[in-house]
Every structure is written in structure tokens, then in C-alpha cells.
Enzyme design. Structure first.
Site, PDB file in Angstrom:
ATOM      1  N   GLN A 156       0.832  -1.204   0.000  1.00  0.00           N
ATOM      2  CA  GLN A 156       0.000   0.000   0.000  1.00  0.00           C
ATOM      3  C   GLN A 156       0.860   1.246   0.000  1.00  0.00           C
ATOM      4  OE1 GLN A 156      -0.402  -2.567   1.977  1.00  0.00           O
ATOM      5  NE2 GLN A 156      -2.536  -3.160   2.131  1.00  0.00           N
ATOM      6  N   LYS A 157       0.358   2.285  -0.654  1.00  0.00           N
ATOM      7  CA  LYS A 157       1.133   3.518  -0.813  1.00  0.00           C
ATOM      8  C   LYS A 157       1.668   4.025   0.528  1.00  0.00           C
ATOM      9  CE  LYS A 157       1.107   7.430  -3.753  1.00  0.00           C
ATOM     10  NZ  LYS A 157       0.824   7.563  -5.133  1.00  0.00           N
TER      11      LYS A 157
END
Ligand code: G3D
Length: 185
Positions: A70-71
Site C-alpha cells: 500500500q502507498k
């Protein structure tokens, strides 16, 4: 003898390899690790931190670190770089919208000094999905030819669901790492 040399010596003796699995979230990293280990892939939850799996593969012990993509947590990837022998970059070949993001994250990662000696396997995953780009197309979009000449790399098409391509990819990676760190097959 320094601590690092002692650890390296033990590692050589036990024929261990440290493999880091990275890529954007949802690319299929966890499914690949489960499939290669012969585990049930029907219920998978997103990797929020990291999972470590130890797998015996041929005569080697692979310590596989599957790190969430995830970012918000990508900035923590660097905590896992130390002593990485093999890097597996997983691409969702059907997620055309995020390929630009995928390319920039990969090239950022490859600038990392501590990963400069690691063999790089790129899995063009989800080949079973209609409309997925082929490994050649993914190689072009990710601009893999622009990589440093000294990097050992290969791209392999696969499907973590059917298992196609997984052994081909891991066989190459393990051989390539072994030829560097153990100087044999
Ligand atoms: P990640 O660990 O990279 O975040 P996951 O990705 O392994 O959690 O997989 C994300 C989703 O993609 C999962 O679906 C998983 O079943 C699916 N997936 C992984 N590999 C493949 C593949 O090769 N083909 C297809 N068709 N799907 C795949 P859900 O629905 O659980 O989100």
C-alpha cells in the site's frame, strides 16, 4: 572476523537465501508465496505489515519476506533491504491504470544501493485474466531495458491462481543467486 562475516559464513553453510517480494498492493505477492508453498489460496487478506515464510526449495532454504505494497507503507520497504539476495517484483498485468505507478516505484527501488547486488525476478502476474499485458509488453511499459547493465534480471509471465510460471521464475532466481553467492548451481 566481524559479525557480518560470521553471519555470511553461517548463511553459506546452511545454503540460505533471503528473498524480498515487493510490488504494488493487490499485485499477487501473498498468493504467489502461498501457492509456491502449496497452501490454500482461496482466502487471502491484504498484507498490512509483512509475512516471512521459510521454504525449502531444492537444496536451499528460502527466507521469503512478503512486504505490504500500500502507498502509505511503501516508505517502510527500505527497512527490509539489508542482505537481500533476490528481489521479486510482482506486477498485476491486468491493472493497466497503475502501470505508471508500478514503473516509478520499481525504478525508485532499484536506485537503492543495498539492493544493487540482488538478482531481480519480475513476475508479470495474473496472465490468466483476459486483457492482461504479456511479459514482453510489461517489459516495455516498465522500461526494463533501461536498467543498469550489471543487474541480473528476468521477466516471467505467471498466474498465482493456476501456478503457471511460478516454478520457472523461482528456478531462475534461485539458480542465479546460487551462482553468485555459492558459486555453484
Ligand atoms: P498482494 O499480496 O500483492 O497485495 P494478494 O496481493 O496476493 O493479496 O492478491 C490480491 C488479489 O489478487 C486477490 O484477490 C488474489 O486472489 C488475486 N490474485 C493474485 N494473483 C492472481 C492471479 O494470478 N490471477 C487472478 N485472476 N487473481 C490473482 P481478492 O479477490 O482476494 O482481492
Amino acid at each position: 572476523m566481524g559479525l557480518l562475516s560470521i553471519i555470511r559464513k553461517i548463511k553459506r553453510k546452511e545454503k540460505e537465501m533471503r528473498i524480498l517480494m515487493v510490488g504494488l498492493d493487490n499485485s499477487g505477492k501473498t498468493t504467489i508465496v502461498l501457492k509456491i508453498n502449496g497452501e490454500d489460496t482461496s482466502v487471502i487478506s491484504p498484507t498490512l505489515g509483512f509475512n516471512i515464510k521459510t521454504i525449502t526449495y531444492h537444496k536451499y532454504t528460502l527466507n521469503i519476506w512478503d512486504v505490504g505494497g500500500q502507498k502509505t507503507i511503501r516508505s517502510y520497504w527500505r527497512n527490509y533491504f539489508e542482505q537481500t539476495d533476490g528481489l521479486v517484483w510482482v506486477v498485476d498485468s491486468s491493472d493497466l491504470r497503475r502501470l505508471d505507478d508500478c514503473r516509478s516505484e520499481l525504478h525508485n527501488l532499484l536506485k537503492e544501493e543495498r539492493l544493487s547486488g540482488a538478482s531481480l525476478l519480475i513476475f508479470a502476474n495474473k496472465q490468466d485474466i483476459q486483457g492482461a499485458l504479456s511479459p514482453d509488453e510489461i517489459a516495455k511499459v516498465l522500461n526494463l531495458e533501461a536498467m543498469d547493465n550489471s543487474r541480473h534480471w528476468r521477466i516471467v509471465g505467471c498466474s498465482a491462481c493456476t501456478g503457471d510460471g511460478l516454478l520457472e521464475g523461482f528456478d531462475w532466481l534461485v539458480r542465479d543467486v546460487a551462482s553468485r553467492i555459492y558459486m555453484l548451481d
